[in-house]
Design a protein around this motif. Structure first.
Motif, short mmCIF file in Angstrom:
data_model
loop_
_atom_site.label_atom_id
_atom_site.label_comp_id
_atom_site.label_asym_id
_atom_site.label_seq_id
_atom_site.Cartn_x
_atom_site.Cartn_y
_atom_site.Cartn_z
N GLU A 199 -6.57 1.12 -7.43
CA GLU A 199 -7.25 1.66 -8.32
C GLU A 199 -7.80 2.96 -7.83
OE1 GLU A 199 -11.65 1.10 -10.81
OE2 GLU A 199 -10.90 -0.55 -9.34
N GLN A 200 -8.20 2.90 -6.62
CA GLN A 200 -8.58 4.30 -5.97
C GLN A 200 -7.29 5.41 -6.11
OE1 GLN A 200 -9.32 3.05 -1.98
NE2 GLN A 200 -11.09 1.49 -2.47
N HIS A 201 -6.12 4.84 -6.19
CA HIS A 201 -4.99 5.83 -6.22
C HIS A 201 -4.42 6.09 -7.78
CE1 HIS A 201 -5.01 4.80 -2.03
NE2 HIS A 201 -4.30 6.02 -1.74
N PRO A 230 -8.01 -3.05 -5.67
CA PRO A 230 -8.86 -1.93 -5.37
C PRO A 230 -8.34 -0.82 -4.51
CG PRO A 230 -9.91 -4.17 -4.70
CD PRO A 230 -8.54 -4.37 -5.09
N TYR A 231 -7.38 -0.93 -3.65
CA TYR A 231 -6.69 0.14 -3.32
C TYR A 231 -5.80 0.79 -4.33
CZ TYR A 231 -3.78 2.55 -0.03
OH TYR A 231 -3.07 3.64 0.61
N ARG A 256 0.70 -1.09 -0.04
CA ARG A 256 -0.08 -0.16 -0.08
C ARG A 256 0.80 1.26 0.07
NH1 ARG A 256 -2.70 -3.39 3.90
NH2 ARG A 256 -4.53 -4.29 2.92
N ASP A 263 1.04 4.34 -2.78
CA ASP A 263 1.05 5.79 -2.54
C ASP A 263 2.17 6.36 -3.11
OD1 ASP A 263 -1.20 5.03 -0.67
OD2 ASP A 263 -0.11 5.00 1.12
N GLN A 314 -6.82 -2.89 -12.98
CA GLN A 314 -6.03 -3.08 -11.78
C GLN A 314 -4.92 -4.01 -11.82
OE1 GLN A 314 -9.08 -4.94 -8.91
NE2 GLN A 314 -10.28 -3.16 -8.78
#
Length: 266
Positions: free
Chosen positions: A121-123, A118-119, A74, A78, A160
């Protein structure tokens, strides 16, 4: 990493001098220079960060170790977003100590992708599974072929999870061209990397990637495969080579640019 002997500012200056506009970055030198400082440096230099390497190492069995790996990935997502790249390259991990279960290790990679995709993709970041040559299967990456990488990636949306096509790791596999076409048909070629295969391999084998044109791989042929599959993105050169690292980094970068034109573009 091809010229890891250069500092971040030296790398930016050398790229500008050669007219190189794209750069793939690794997390270790980015952390050393500073994430925000690196992001500002590349922006100010007019450089586009094509990929960030690397995430992955998902194969641990111990729950606490797996949780730490996911947390680290993660953070890698970021970092990729901060650097402005949409692609995080994944080296999936080898067999855990004492294990001989390749299938179980690959399933744990899928479990991790289900959480991380999914994490990412959110970023605005895509995950690119990189299959590594089978000689690395035990200790670094149980995903050894493009077939295996796509079998994992296709469990998830293409925006993704996709794949990395790296000549060094795939050149030997006669199924790879068809699998490149398969990857292209679903929009899953997220990055394309070059390194040549030279022998004898060095002790430890990790740093044996040859300079373009020095080995056995037909780079133009592989460029043709990915282009026929619809890939239009940047082409990275990623060389792990102690002899190259011992030389002047600006000289190595200039040589690599010349080799790229000679063996890939012409």
């Amino acid at each position: 990493m091809t010229v890891k002997q250069l500092s971040m500012p030296e790398l930016a200056d050398a790229c500008a001098a050669l007219g190189v506009h794209n750069v793939g970055l690794w997390r270790e030198p980015v952390r050393s220079y500073g994430l925000e400082a690196t992001a500002k440096l590349v922006r100010d230099a007019g450089l586009t960060v094509t990929t960030l390497c690397r995430g992955g190492f998902f194969t641990a069995i111990d729950p606490a170790e797996r949780a730490r790996a996911l947390d680290d990935n993660r953070r890698a997502v970021d970092e990729a977003a901060t650097l402005g790249t949409d692609t995080l390259v994944l080296v999936s991990g080898g067999l855990p100590a004492g294990s001989k279960d390749l299938h179980g290790a690959r399933e744990r990679i899928a479990d991790a992708l289900a959480e991380l995709g999914p994490y990412a993709e959110q970023h605005g970041v895509r995950l690119a599974i990189e299959p590594l040559h089978p000689m690395y299967a035990a200790d670094r990456c149980v995903v050894s072929t493009l077939t295996q990488a796509l079998d994992l990636a296709e469990r998830f949306p293409a925006h993704q999870v996709g794949v990395t096509v790296d000549t060094y790791h795939l050149w030997w596999d006669d199924r790879a061209p068809a699998e490149i076409a398969r990857a292209g048909a679903s929009g899953r070629i997220h990055t394309f990397q070059l390194a040549d295969w030279t022998t004898p391999l060095p002790e430890g084998v990790l740093n044996g990637r040859g300079q373009i044109g020095d080995g056995a791989i037909d780079m133009r042929e592989w460029k043709g495969y990915v282009e026929a599959a619809g890939y239009t993105g940047a082409i990275e050169v990623e060389l792990f080579n102690d002899e190259l690292w011992a030389r002047d980094g600006r000289e190595v970068l200039a040589e690599t640019a010349v080799r790229f034109v000679e063996h890939v573009m012409e």
